[in-house]
Design an enzyme around this catalytic site. Sequence first.
Site, mmCIF file in Angstrom:
data_model
loop_
_atom_site.group_PDB
_atom_site.id
_atom_site.type_symbol
_atom_site.label_atom_id
_atom_site.label_comp_id
_atom_site.label_asym_id
_atom_site.label_seq_id
_atom_site.Cartn_x
_atom_site.Cartn_y
_atom_site.Cartn_z
ATOM 1 N N HIS A 6 38.838 37.154 30.816
ATOM 2 C CA HIS A 6 37.462 37.028 31.315
ATOM 3 C C HIS A 6 36.426 37.610 30.350
ATOM 4 C CE1 HIS A 6 38.148 41.133 33.048
ATOM 5 N NE2 HIS A 6 36.850 41.260 32.817
ATOM 6 N N ASP A 66 44.895 36.964 33.226
ATOM 7 C CA ASP A 66 43.684 37.548 32.640
ATOM 8 C C ASP A 66 43.972 38.233 31.301
ATOM 9 O OD1 ASP A 66 40.959 38.010 32.494
ATOM 10 O OD2 ASP A 66 41.073 39.901 33.596
ATOM 11 N N SER A 72 36.777 46.405 30.415
ATOM 12 C CA SER A 72 37.754 45.318 30.494
ATOM 13 C C SER A 72 38.328 45.003 29.122
ATOM 14 C CB SER A 72 37.103 44.047 31.050
ATOM 15 O OG SER A 72 36.790 44.196 32.401
#
Length: 168
Positions: free
Chosen positions: A51, A80, A155
């Site tokens: 992402h 992911d 992230s």
Amino acid sequence: MADLVSPSVVVITTEQVVYSQWSWYGQSQVESGAGSGVIISSDGYILTCDHVVSGASNITVTIGDKDYPATIIGEDSTSDIAVIKIEADGLTPAIVGDSDKLAVGDNVLAVGNPLGELGGTVTDGIISALDREVTVEGKNMTLLQTSAAVSPGNSGGGLFNEKGELVG
């Protein structure tokens, strides 16, 4: 420990062209994004979250005070995970550990780029749960849970065990 693992964590910034559905003229705008990544080979392969880079028209990796253009090598939206590549040599890769050997209560460090502008931030915590089942954006995932502070922008960054091994 932070001195050992921090050189393998990078800042990732992205740009994506987005077309407005509300525009009569099909106007577009460029949206910026930011995240983190972990160097997995000395020749420029970097692991991050899908992402962070998915749909990006430009990806830039910052290591110290140097910027590198990056390309996506592979990505999997279900897990992911993405691998990107920069043209560089002599980088410091993370030592990959075994997350199956973690136990609730183990100490960990999270290293990343919180808020998209605070690269190299280190937070500490413990493993709070193993195999935590969660649903994120309609996707079922089984994840490690940590008490280490993790903010938007972290992230793709690294979660390291007490030995300095990448475990998440």
